[in-house]
Each structure stands twice: as structure tokens, then as C-alpha cells.
Design a protein around this motif. Structure first.
Motif, PDB file in Angstrom:
ATOM      1  N   LEU A  47       0.845  -1.199   0.000  1.00  0.00           N
ATOM      2  CA  LEU A  47       0.000   0.000   0.000  1.00  0.00           C
ATOM      3  C   LEU A  47       0.880   1.249   0.000  1.00  0.00           C
ATOM      4  O   LEU A  47       1.877   1.321   0.719  1.00  0.00           O
TER       5      LEU A  47
ATOM      6  N   ARG B  58      -0.299   7.256  -0.123  1.00  0.00           N
ATOM      7  CA  ARG B  58      -1.632   7.786  -0.439  1.00  0.00           C
ATOM      8  C   ARG B  58      -2.719   6.834   0.068  1.00  0.00           C
ATOM      9  O   ARG B  58      -3.708   7.257   0.659  1.00  0.00           O
ATOM     10  N   ASP B  59      -2.529   5.521  -0.164  1.00  0.00           N
ATOM     11  CA  ASP B  59      -3.472   4.523   0.351  1.00  0.00           C
ATOM     12  C   ASP B  59      -3.570   4.629   1.871  1.00  0.00           C
ATOM     13  O   ASP B  59      -4.660   4.614   2.438  1.00  0.00           O
TER      14      ASP B  59
ATOM     15  N   ASP C 222     -10.587   7.785  -3.307  1.00  0.00           N
ATOM     16  CA  ASP C 222      -9.309   7.180  -2.907  1.00  0.00           C
ATOM     17  C   ASP C 222      -9.511   6.128  -1.821  1.00  0.00           C
ATOM     18  O   ASP C 222      -8.829   5.101  -1.811  1.00  0.00           O
TER      19      ASP C 222
ATOM     20  N   LYS D 267     -10.799   2.915  -3.521  1.00  0.00           N
ATOM     21  CA  LYS D 267      -9.708   2.246  -4.244  1.00  0.00           C
ATOM     22  C   LYS D 267      -8.764   1.539  -3.270  1.00  0.00           C
ATOM     23  O   LYS D 267      -8.338   0.407  -3.510  1.00  0.00           O
ATOM     24  N   ALA D 268      -8.433   2.221  -2.176  1.00  0.00           N
ATOM     25  CA  ALA D 268      -7.501   1.647  -1.195  1.00  0.00           C
ATOM     26  C   ALA D 268      -8.127   0.450  -0.479  1.00  0.00           C
ATOM     27  O   ALA D 268      -7.416  -0.505  -0.143  1.00  0.00           O
TER      28      ALA D 268
ATOM     29  N   LYS E 150      -7.764  -2.477  -2.806  1.00  0.00           N
ATOM     30  CA  LYS E 150      -6.355  -2.872  -2.794  1.00  0.00           C
ATOM     31  C   LYS E 150      -6.015  -3.625  -1.505  1.00  0.00           C
ATOM     32  O   LYS E 150      -5.345  -4.664  -1.538  1.00  0.00           O
TER      33      LYS E 150
END
Length: 191
Positions: free
Chosen positions: A52, A55-56, A162, A165-166, A169
Motif C-alpha cells: 500500500l 496515499r493509500d 481514494d 480504491k484503497a 487494494k
């Protein structure tokens, strides 16, 4: 995902076919979690070790817009740190005595403004030095994540995108090679 939406937060598509382990280990799950006293370098390294990005990490920290923490997790921050608003520290000290173990389990909201709403207020709190945990406030303390914290505070849609998305992930981290795709995600499949 459901909790985020129920509290006003984003939704995201969860990829199908994820392998889950047939066993669970609380100690293994907790072994790599950064603590509430972690500095920015440690946070970035711990998240990076799981694939990660910074930003994540900063987006996922926004989950602290809901919920509460025990005094034992924020005592050092409200009594010892300089990067905290003095009136906020005084407010938190009312329910968190300086001498441990007094009040160790007393709770305070992670987000002083909207603890029951999934929003971007967490980042606004950081801008005015009202992060409850040391590990929260280090995201905005003259370091590499300051600009992103400002962006998330000003742009709830950017934060929501964000964060989603994280989360996807993060959901793909560490899928076991001997795992299974569950018929019902709450239970292991019958052998």
C-alpha cells in the motif's frame, strides 16, 4: 462496505473470487498493525510492506472518521505531544487521567465533530491539530502527507474515491494459496 454506506460513506465493488483462509489467527492479524503512537515513517513503512502506498495509507486512515478509542491509546498524545490543540487536549484530559491505569478504558471519539458519520471531517480535524491519536496527527505535521490531508479536507469526493480504491487494494493483500472461495463469506465451506 455496508457500514460505510450506512454512515454516509462511499461504496465500492468488491472483486469476486477472493480466496479466504480456512483458519484465523488474531495474533497474526494484529502483528503488523501500526500502533496509535506510530510516527509517519513507521506508518508508511508498515503500509508499504503490504503493498500500500502512502496515499493509500492516508486515505485508509480516514476510517477514523467513525468510532472511538480508549484512553490508553491517546493518553501520551494529549499529555506529552506539542502538535495538539491545547483546548482539544484539555477536553480529552477530562475523561483520560494522566496516571495509568486510571481511565484506561474510557472512550473518546476519533472524530470530535462527526463520529457517527463517514465523511472527511477527520482531515479537517487534523488541520486544526485535533487528531485524537498520535498516529493520526502525524499525517499533518509538516511531513510528506500534509498536502494530501489538505486535499481530502477540501474535497470529500476525492477522499471517498481514494478510500474506495484503497479498500479494494487492501482486500487483495495476502490471499492464501491454500484458501478457498467461500459460498457464504461468513463461513468456511463444508469439506
Amino acid at each position: 462496505m455496508v457500514v460505510s454506506m450506512q454512515l454516509g460513506g462511499p461504496s465500492w465493488a468488491v472483486p469476486l473470487g477472493r480466496c479466504d483462509s480456512r483458519t484465523a489467527s488474531r495474533s497474526e492479524a494484529n502483528s503488523d498493525l501500526p500502533g496509535p503512537g506510530s510516527d509517519l515513517t513507521t506508518l508508511i513503512a508498515r503500509f508499504r510492506s503490504k503493498g500500500l502506498s502512502p496515499r493509500d495509507m492516508t486515505a485508509l486512515s480516514g476510517a477514523h472518521t467513525v468510532g472511538f478509542s480508549q484512553c490508553t491509546n491517546f493518553r501520551a498524545h494529549i499529555y506529552n505531544d506539542a502538535n495538539i490543540d491545547p483546548s482539544f487536549a484539555a477536553l480529552r484530559r477530562r475523561a483520560c487521567p494522566a496516571a495509568a491505569p486510571n481511565g484506561d478504558t474510557n472512550l473518546a471519539p476519533l472524530d470530535v465533530q462527526t463520529q457517527n458519520l463517514f465523511d472527511n471531517a477527520y482531515y479537517g480535524n487534523l488541520l486544526v491539530r485535533r487528531g485524537l491519536l498520535h498516529s493520526d496527527q502525524v499525517l499533518f505535521n509538516g511531513g510528506s502527507q500534509d498536502a494530501l490531508v489538505r486535499q481530502y479536507a477540501a474535497n470529500p469526493a476525492l477522499f471517498a474515491a481514494d478510500f474506495a480504491k484503497a479498500m479494494v487494494k487492501m482486500g487483495n493483500i495476502g490471499q492464501p494459496s491454500d484458501g478457498e472461495v467461500r459460498c457464504d463469506c461468513r463461513f468456511i465451506n463444508d469439506s
